[in-house]
Design a protein around this motif. Structure first.
Motif: not given
Ligand SMILES: Nc1ncnc2c1ncn2[C@@H]1O[C@H](COP(=O)(O)OP(=O)(O)OP(=O)(O)O)[C@@H](O)[C@H]1O
Ligand SMILES: Nc1ncnc2c1ncn2[C@@H]1O[C@H](COP(=O)(O)OP(=O)(O)OP(=O)(O)O)[C@@H](O)[C@H]1O
Ligand SMILES: [Mg+2]
Ligand SMILES: [Mg+2]
Lengths: 307, 247, 249, 247, 249
Positions: B194-219
């Motif tokens: 889920e790390n390409y060409a989608t904006t839906y999915g838990v995988g995408y959610f975690i990954l993008s939170a990770w990139m934003k270094m938003n660990y609360v969101e990631m968790f």
């Protein structure tokens, strides 16, 4: 003249002159973006409806890493993307016909770790700097190193977060990041040592496939019109107004703050000058990334931005 | 139904409570930004329940499709390899060669063949789990006491009857066991699919939170993923109990 | 009576251990054969050869004139260790051969199964899984599974070893009834000499080294009663033959 | 030994030949630069044998350490969960919750705790495979016929004797089966574990080739990985035959 | 003789099915008890209760004065379905209880095992895995595993059901020898009335509904010979009692 030109939006940039007597085809143009500052004008142009107004049908595919974007490009899934000179050259070298059509708004920052005690660029001499080799990050770092006449050790950490945490935990000494990550790191104690923009290093580009360029020139012209409209919009508007768009595209909340406090305005799509281009190509060749040299004309086509 | 429900929800609760305890201890002991406090994360989780549920739905669908396809493909092939010496001789070594290859490296091929959409994501997951399933099923089939086949032979049972009356029931517990593993792996794989060409999915959610270094969101994304996993697992546990009444 | 099964110089060995060395045998159609012999001598192996589960190293075996190549459809087998599947209830196990062989209606199948289970006195266990059954109940379920189809050759490996005297007699009677109803040849292994004498038309004694001895069961021809002196005399005779074989070996 | 050798090398060969055939067909049919020709790749592979062997050695060591640690941790815990109802009630739900979490997301934590070196790489792999191992072992233990424990009980066997004489031999085939899966997963995981702060390892080799879009190089890395995997698997097959003579 | 085992109002049920309802029983030390009864009546269940594998729903059970709480160390058990492990050869299976109970030297263990295997006439199979053994060989391996330790209570569930007449007699003799060597109480289930009469000091007949009947085995007290008329009279008597119970049920 553009038949479907019924826009009543931002007047100032309503340069309806479009030298071509062609109108956009309306075919879908798929563009790859990364969650980086350089993608913002494209995203806003889409979300604000500027593309639609000009009759160009843009679709955005978001990627979380440059690598995935490259993969999609090779798979023929993208017509254009944000990238850099060396990526373009590497693709062309591997037989995928691409051209650079403009620069992007981008600023790379060199940072040092909070406890390293390093506060100036030259102190990075002989230290561990984390980056992704062979691409723009290494190039920029090399430029700074050449400037300050020092060498450094590369610690390869491709993952954004891995690099960031390694820096904050002082496991490496320096790192090179774009916005919005760089700002976040500075907030958390990292020291800012330099900026590519200030140093006048420019490597980021928008690029399109040869096919798109020959088949849809009017669409591309319109694309850049909308792009520039979006840049104007950004320069005029408080970022909080479009923060919901930023959130949707997974920019951190700090992005709005960064945008509002940014000293210089965003720039319209521009060219990469030939000198800069040649330096990058030379560097890329020295890294063994491309097998032959490419000329400015071979890889660039800035005709769409020269309204 | 209420019995079914009870046996389902209670262990889930235990799992979550334990996880939170461990998490809290790690949070306190390691004291790093990368492990936020559970409370803070819960707060975030519930405040963002709405988008998270949509993300979970998207991921759920992808995993479900991948797992069902993997079963449809892996089960018959695994059984065939386990049953027929020739196929075992031929295909097992091939599986051994293919299995350890990181399928993510073939992303370009997947994108080329299946585009950027859900098809390529599902195919990627499918390719990651299907070989594991084949291997487990093969091993399960090989573990069936040969004696059972002699019994079926004594009834001059046709091939399909051997499968119906011996192979399938015999490997059922194994299939459930490796289904758990497959689901676990595919959920973890969402992170790559889920790390390409989608904006839906838990995988995408975690990954993008990770990139934003938003660990609360990631968790909170990780919590959503765990929740998804436990629901899957709980469902499989219930199904297993239902379908293997002799155990 | 015409010969139904012939064994011609059959040699069989397993793990370097010769079990049969040039065994010859002719068995007639419609008869009941009881196989007895010391433990480990090869009784089960003989039945497995006849069933076609294993192939002789040398020699020929025919059933109804055809070389035994594979398991015949019309052969039914009862395994010494039963071979019940843990995932089948008693009723499911017994219904399985019927379901596999033809498209009977479900009610028809159920009735046939219930009827057989009740003549074996295990109808009350029909929904039990093997681990819920006693030893003798398991044996009867396996027996029912073997008897439910209508074979022309019935091979049974110690069919009553786990049964008490009363149940055993019921089942022996059931077996004799079936045998007279159907035209079938039966070969069964037993350790119970009285059972061999009571049921067998002929008794085959397997001696060590694969030597095999046929005893015409005179008693059986004359009377079926266990209560006669002749019956016990015959048992005594069979016993003596067994002992003799053992002491020679 | 020569018998051992034969049973080992031949299937490996079959696997490779088949893989090359499939690969060649894909190369011809899909005709994309991302799938180079086998010959070209072989050429590259053998010309770069020297660095590749070093990369393989580095990966081999990492995987070996991770797998051994996973066994040391996962086996006893899996057995304990499978044997004791209380632990099953408590820990199984926890495993269900933890298992689907993409461990790669915790890379920052791993780096923080274990540095950038081999320890953090091995720990990452360990964390990825150990839960799968626990679950399989647990399922294997639960599949042991309860009757066997009654037999041991009848001898008043102490706990350690139950493990020695029943549990261990009974789950041995399962352990081998899940060892294969663990090794497969850890090899695939090298792709993530070896992508930071190292310049050795097959995972690194493949990844850097990927980033350079040098597909011939990438495929020779993948070949090396497959080779490594097959050697592992072949070894496990031989070991299994040796240690389970009753099957 | 002093009472060794007492059952006091023992009630046991499984799956809604009452097997024993207020069973009372006193068994003396050093005696041999033969348990007979129809299949499925609860003989195995009774042995499992005595072994401590299962607990009664109500009532008390004591062995040597102690309430049965768990499996006693000095109780040995032979399972009806043997319970051999597929991964142990015959020798390994038989050596296991010795290895678990004390630190004997390896040669000592090996000798003891070999000796017992040879008295059971299965020394030649010592390195066979269960799937390589015949039914009777398996039974003897399981029996050897049960007999290798020195229990004070021996519980055997159909120890000779898979054995031929000759082997059975050898083993019965071995059992009597062991019984006279060791001070132990033995309770075994059998379907072979002659075996019950031959070995049992007392015979316990379990009737349906958990009703149980004790027969003093007069025959056993007087003579051990099977060849007397009294022996067969006693067998006949036991048989009649069994039949009577069955018809009453
Ligand atoms: N796989 C094997 N390897 C070696 N020996 C074997 C194998 N299978 C069977 N045997 C041997 O073959 C012999 C014959 O076995 P079989 O089961 O036919 O005996 P049986 O007459 O049925 O004995 P029982 O009355 O005890 O059932 C036995 O001595 C057994 O040990
Ligand atoms: N788990 C269970 N659920 C229901 N019924 C059971 C279960 N286990 C045993 N039974 C029943 O308990 C009864 C007694 O079984 P047991 O094994 O004690 O009989 P047995 O006297 O040893 O018979 P046999 O001579 O056939 O071995 C049987 O009727 C059996 O069906
Ligand atoms: Mg036999
Ligand atoms: Mg019983």
């Amino acid at each position: 003249a553009c038949g479907s030109n019924n826009d009543t939006s931002e007047e100032e940039n309503n340069t309806d002159d479009a030298s071509e007597n062609l109108s956009p085809t309306g075919e879908t143009i798929t563009i790859g973006t990364l969650p980086a500052e350089g993608s913002l004008p494209i995203i806003l142009a889409l979300e604000k409806g500027y593309f639609e107004d000009l009759g160009v049908n843009v679709e955005i595919k978001t990627f979380t890493s440059p690598n995935d974007r490259n993969v999609a490009l090779q798979a023929g899934e993208l017509d254009g993307t944000i990238g850099d000179v060396m990526t373009t050259a590497a693709f062309v070298d591997r037989g995928i016909a691409l051209k650079i059509t403009s620069d992007i708004n981008e600023d790379f920052k060199i940072l040092s770790s909070p406890d390293s005690g390093i506060t100036s660029m030259n102190e990075l001499a002989g230290q561990d700097v984390s980056l992704v080799p062979n691409f723009i990050l290494e190039y920029i770092m090399d430029e700074f190193a050449a400037e300050g006449d020092f060498t450094y050790t590369i610690v390869e950490i491709p993952s954004f977060a891995g690099r960031a945490e390694a820096l904050l935990e002082n496991q490496i000494d320096g790192v090179i990041f774009t916005e919005p990550q760089a700002g976040l790191l500075v907030q958390q104690g990292a020291h800012l040592l330099g900026s590519s923009k200030e140093a006048g290093i420019k490597g980021g580009t928008l690029l399109f496939t040869e096919e798109t360029i020959t088949d849809y020139p009017a669409d591309l012209t319109a694309f850049y019109q909308a792009y520039n409209q979006a840049v104007d919009y950004m320069n005029k508007t408080d970022a909080t107004e479009y923060s919901d768009i930023l959130t949707t595209y997974q920019f951190p909340e700090a992005m709005s703050t960064y945008l509002n406090n940014k000293p210089d305005p965003y720039e319209h799509a521009g060219v990469i000058d030939e000198d800069q281009f040649n330096r990058i190509i030379e560097w890329t060749e020295s890294k063994g990334q491309i097998t032959s040299s490419y000329t400015y004309d071979q890889l660039t086509d800035f005709s769409f931005i020269n309204k | 139904m209420s019995k079914l429900k009870r046996s389902f929800h209670q262990p889930l609760l235990i799992g979550f409570v334990l996880m939170i305890v461990i998490w809290y201890v790690l949070h306190l002991v390691i004291a790093t930004r990368t492990i936020p406090a559970p409370v803070e994360t819960f707060d975030y989780f519930f405040r963002h329940l709405n988008p998270l549920i949509i993300h979970m739905g998207a991921s759920l669908l992808r995993v479900l499709v991948a797992v069902i396809l993997a079963l449809l493909i892996g089960l018959p092939i695994g059984i065939a390899i386990g049953r027929r010496k020739v196929l075992d001789k031929l295909l097992s070594p091939l599986l051994y060669v293919i299995y350890p290859i990181p399928k993510v490296a073939f992303l370009p091929v997947f994108m080329l063949l299946f585009g950027l959409g859900n098809v390529s994501k599902v195919m990627l997951m499918l390719f990651i789990i299907v070989f594991q399933l084949m291997l487990s099923v093969r091993d399960g089939v090989k573990d069936i006491p040969p004696h059972y086949f002699k019994v079926m032979q004594s009834f001059s049972a046709k091939r399909q009857h051997q499968y119906r009356y011996v192979v399938l029931p015999a490997i059922l517990p194994r299939v459930f066991s490796s289904l758990r593993i497959s689901i676990g792996i595919s959920l973890a794989t969402l992170f790559f699919a889920e790390n390409y060409a989608t904006t839906y999915g838990v995988g995408y959610f975690i990954l993008s939170a990770w990139m934003k270094m938003n660990y609360v969101e990631m968790f909170s994304g990780i919590m959503a993923l765990s929740l998804l996993g436990s629901v899957f697992f709980g469902f499989i546990d219930v199904l297993e109990k239902k379908l293997t009444p002799w155990l | 009576m015409k010969p139904f099964i012939t064994l011609d110089n059959v040699t069989y060995q397993v793990g370097g251990h010769v079990i049969f060395d040039q065994l010859n045998m002719t068995l007639d159609e419609g008869k009941i054969y009881a196989v007895i012999g010391p433990s480990g001598v090869g009784k089960t192996t003989l039945l497995h050869l006849l069933a076609g589960f294993i192939k002789p190293a040398k020699g020929h075996m025919t059933i109804a004139g055809d070389e035994i190549r594979d398991v015949r459809e019309k052969t039914s087998f009862l395994f010494q260790d039963l071979g019940l599947f843990p995932w089948q209830t008693a009723a499911e196990a017994v219904a399985m051969p019927l379901k596999m062989s033809k498209d009977r209606s479900k009610t028809d199948t159920d009735e046939t199964v219930d009827h057989l289970l009740s003549s074996l006195n295990i109808l009350n266990c029909k929904n039990y899984y093997p681990h819920q059954l006693s030893g003798g109940q398991k044996q009867r379920v396996a027996l029912a599974r073997t008897l439910i189809t209508q074979p022309d050759l019935l091979l049974m490996d110690e069919p009553t070893s786990a049964l008490d005297a009363m149940t055993k007699e019921t089942i022996q009677q059931l077996f004799l009834d079936l045998q007279s109803e159907r035209l079938m040849t039966s070969i069964f292994v037993t350790h119970d000499i009285e059972e061999a004498v009571f049921l067998g038309d002929d008794i085959i004694i397997l001696h060590p080294q694969g030597h095999c001895q046929f005893l015409m069961n005179k008693e059986k021809q004359e009377s079926l009663s266990r209560e006669t002196k002749a019956f016990y005399d015959q048992c005594f005779y069979v016993r003596e033959q067994l002992k003799l074989g053992a002491s020679k070996a």
